[in-house]
Design a protein around this motif. Structure first.
Motif, mmCIF file in Angstrom:
data_model
loop_
_atom_site.group_PDB
_atom_site.id
_atom_site.type_symbol
_atom_site.label_atom_id
_atom_site.label_comp_id
_atom_site.label_asym_id
_atom_site.label_seq_id
_atom_site.Cartn_x
_atom_site.Cartn_y
_atom_site.Cartn_z
ATOM 1 N N VAL A 170 49.343 40.502 34.841
ATOM 2 C CA VAL A 170 48.399 41.428 35.225
ATOM 3 C C VAL A 170 47.569 41.128 36.730
ATOM 4 O O VAL A 170 47.127 40.573 36.711
ATOM 5 C CB VAL A 170 47.240 42.445 34.241
ATOM 6 N N ALA A 171 46.958 42.640 36.999
ATOM 7 C CA ALA A 171 46.015 42.811 38.561
ATOM 8 C C ALA A 171 45.039 42.688 37.928
ATOM 9 O O ALA A 171 44.931 44.663 37.838
ATOM 10 C CB ALA A 171 46.639 42.734 39.304
ATOM 11 N N HIS A 172 44.055 42.381 37.858
ATOM 12 C CA HIS A 172 42.129 43.152 37.511
ATOM 13 C C HIS A 172 41.425 43.316 39.138
ATOM 14 O O HIS A 172 40.795 41.907 39.633
ATOM 15 C CB HIS A 172 41.391 42.823 36.754
ATOM 16 N N MET A 173 41.416 44.687 40.142
ATOM 17 C CA MET A 173 41.231 44.392 41.606
ATOM 18 C C MET A 173 39.567 45.269 41.270
ATOM 19 O O MET A 173 39.179 45.852 40.674
ATOM 20 C CB MET A 173 41.811 44.896 41.928
ATOM 21 N N SER A 174 38.198 44.497 42.322
ATOM 22 C CA SER A 174 37.616 44.911 42.039
ATOM 23 C C SER A 174 36.495 44.490 40.255
ATOM 24 O O SER A 174 35.775 45.575 40.400
ATOM 25 C CB SER A 174 36.698 45.975 42.235
ATOM 26 N N ILE A 175 36.631 43.391 39.599
ATOM 27 C CA ILE A 175 35.842 43.731 38.082
ATOM 28 C C ILE A 175 34.318 43.296 38.843
ATOM 29 O O ILE A 175 33.720 42.143 39.592
ATOM 30 C CB ILE A 175 36.388 41.825 37.868
ATOM 31 N N GLN A 176 33.769 43.772 37.862
ATOM 32 C CA GLN A 176 32.045 44.006 38.204
ATOM 33 C C GLN A 176 31.306 43.872 37.075
ATOM 34 O O GLN A 176 31.739 45.350 36.229
ATOM 35 C CB GLN A 176 31.553 45.836 39.108
ATOM 36 N N PHE A 177 30.806 42.798 36.667
ATOM 37 C CA PHE A 177 29.633 43.000 35.502
ATOM 38 C C PHE A 177 27.968 43.205 35.888
ATOM 39 O O PHE A 177 27.793 43.698 34.460
ATOM 40 C CB PHE A 177 29.724 41.104 35.649
ATOM 41 N N ASN A 178 27.508 43.112 37.233
ATOM 42 C CA ASN A 178 26.651 43.850 37.134
ATOM 43 C C ASN A 178 26.047 46.011 37.649
ATOM 44 O O ASN A 178 25.771 45.668 38.436
ATOM 45 C CB ASN A 178 26.359 42.727 38.469
ATOM 46 N N CYS A 179 27.412 46.300 37.717
ATOM 47 C CA CYS A 179 27.353 47.596 38.106
ATOM 48 C C CYS A 179 26.783 48.528 36.774
ATOM 49 O O CYS A 179 27.252 48.896 35.469
ATOM 50 C CB CYS A 179 28.588 48.019 38.435
ATOM 51 N N ASP A 180 25.239 49.209 36.902
ATOM 52 C CA ASP A 180 24.607 49.635 35.735
ATOM 53 C C ASP A 180 25.549 51.299 35.512
ATOM 54 O O ASP A 180 25.652 50.799 34.609
ATOM 55 C CB ASP A 180 23.387 49.591 35.969
#
Length: 383
Positions: free
Chosen positions: A268-278
């Motif tokens: 599996v691939a997760h591109m553009s993981i973003q924890f800080n996006c409101d």
């Protein structure tokens, strides 16, 4: 079982068996050759194969001697080779690679020589009883698919937001990931294995399908989409061959699939993981609390994670995820990439999609079949 010509004395051999439609050869007099790096093969000049069965003009055989006195040879040996037509037209793609052991065996090879581009088609109105809606599903068939119909089956990569992958005419934002040209280039250049890509279009309920309703969405893919593709195309969907790739929410649900259903999804691939996006706060909580804070299913899955960041030195998002995942799975099963200056859009994903493609599906090492000794005569199973 077909019979291999009898051994003479102490001779032991490794058998190459090449499958290619004779109708696609340039002429009736054309022959197949092999060049390689060991077992008597050379990259400078080809060794001719012989037709292996009078009933079929499409199977070619070559016996390579295994040295009787092999005290100075380490086994297994890594054999690399390519097939040529008339010793001039080279097989396309990566070298055929296998590990040869000190025992008689047969290697099946399915070359292609003329195809330089895969084919893309769309299956319309695929209905989901799990979600109560329908959508289109795009399918990319790799270069050799129609040229060599003997190739048994291809691995499958499921990708999300399918309308944004190949055709700008239907893309949500008028731009695509340019998957067609990227896949063609990587396969032609020998940088990855041939795969079938299944692009599942999204719906207006995309957010819920890829977060809180993810199990129903994954059930749809596993119970409807994959069986539909299996009925139409030569594919294999065992966990070692089956992968999932997406960006943003598509990457989130891919991580969820690999974490909770790892006996189904092996890559599996997760591109553009973003924890800080409101705007994605709920999705981030879903990833951290619902997925990563609980142990994964037992089967080991390969995970790829990446992110675009404004400048060098930023990478905390990926580091935090890897630290959590490493509590449960081996770090060698986690691959990462940081795209400095990369943005959260199709252009950036198009520019780096080659990274997860080559990491999840690198050129494969072919597996040999042992030759069976029956009353002193070697036999091999039909492929």
């Amino acid at each position: 079982m077909p019979v291999v010509p009898a051994q003479s004395g102490s001779e032991r051999f490794f058998l190459l068996r090449v499958w290619y439609p004779s109708a696609h050869l340039p002429s009736q007099d054309s022959k197949l050759f092999v060049r390689g790096n060991s077992l008597g093969l050379s990259w400078e000049r080809g060794s001719a194969l012989e037709r292996g069965d009078e009933s079929s003009a499409d199977v070619w055989l070559l016996r390579l001697a295994l040295r009787a006195d092999a005290n100075d040879v380490r086994w297994p040996q890594r054999l690399e080779l390519k097939v040529l037509i008339d010793d001039t037209i080279w097989q396309v793609g990566a070298n055929v690679t296998t590990d040869v052991r000190d025992q008689p065996a047969v290697l099946d090879i399915y070359p292609f020589f003329f195809s330089r581009s895969g084919q893309y088609t769309v299956l319309d109105d695929v209905y989901s009883p799990q979600l109560g809606n329908q959508r289109s599903v795009g399918v990319y068939l790799p270069l050799s698919y129609h040229e060599n119909h003997f190739t048994p089956a291809y691995p499958v990569l499921v990708m999300h937001d399918g309308q944004n992958l190949f055709d700008p005419a239907v893309s949500t934002f008028g731009a695509t990931w340019r998957c067609h040209e990227t896949l063609d280039g990587l396969i032609n250049g020998g940088f990855m294995s041939e795969i079938v890509v299944v692009g599942v279009y999204n719906t207006p309920d995309r957010f819920n399908e890829m977060t809180t309703n993810a199990d129903a969405y994954l059930d749809f893919i596993e119970q409807v989409v994959l069986p539909t593709v299996q009925k139409r195309y030569r594919v294999r969907v065992g966990r070692d061959s089956l992968g999932m790739l997406g960006s943003s929410l598509g990457g989130l649900v891919s991580t969820y699939a690999g974490w909770t259903r790892s006996c189904v999804w092996g890559r599996v691939a997760h591109m553009s993981i973003q924890f800080n996006c409101d705007d994605c706060r709920d999705a981030n909580l879903f990833l951290r609390d619902t997925v990563l804070r609980s142990p994964p299913a037992k089967c080991a899955t390969q995970f790829y994670i990446d992110s675009g960041v404004p400048c060098e030195g930023d990478g905390d998002q990926i580091t935090s995820v890897v630290n959590i995942m490493s509590e449960y799975i081996a770090t060698e099963n986690i691959s990462t990439c940081i795209d400095y200056g990369g943005r959260h859009d199709e252009h950036s994903w198009a520019n780096r999609v080659h990274v997860p493609l080559t990491r999840l599906y690198p050129p494969s090492v072919s597996v040999c079949q042992p030759l069976v000794d029956v009353d002193g005569v070697l036999h091999f199973e039909k492929s």
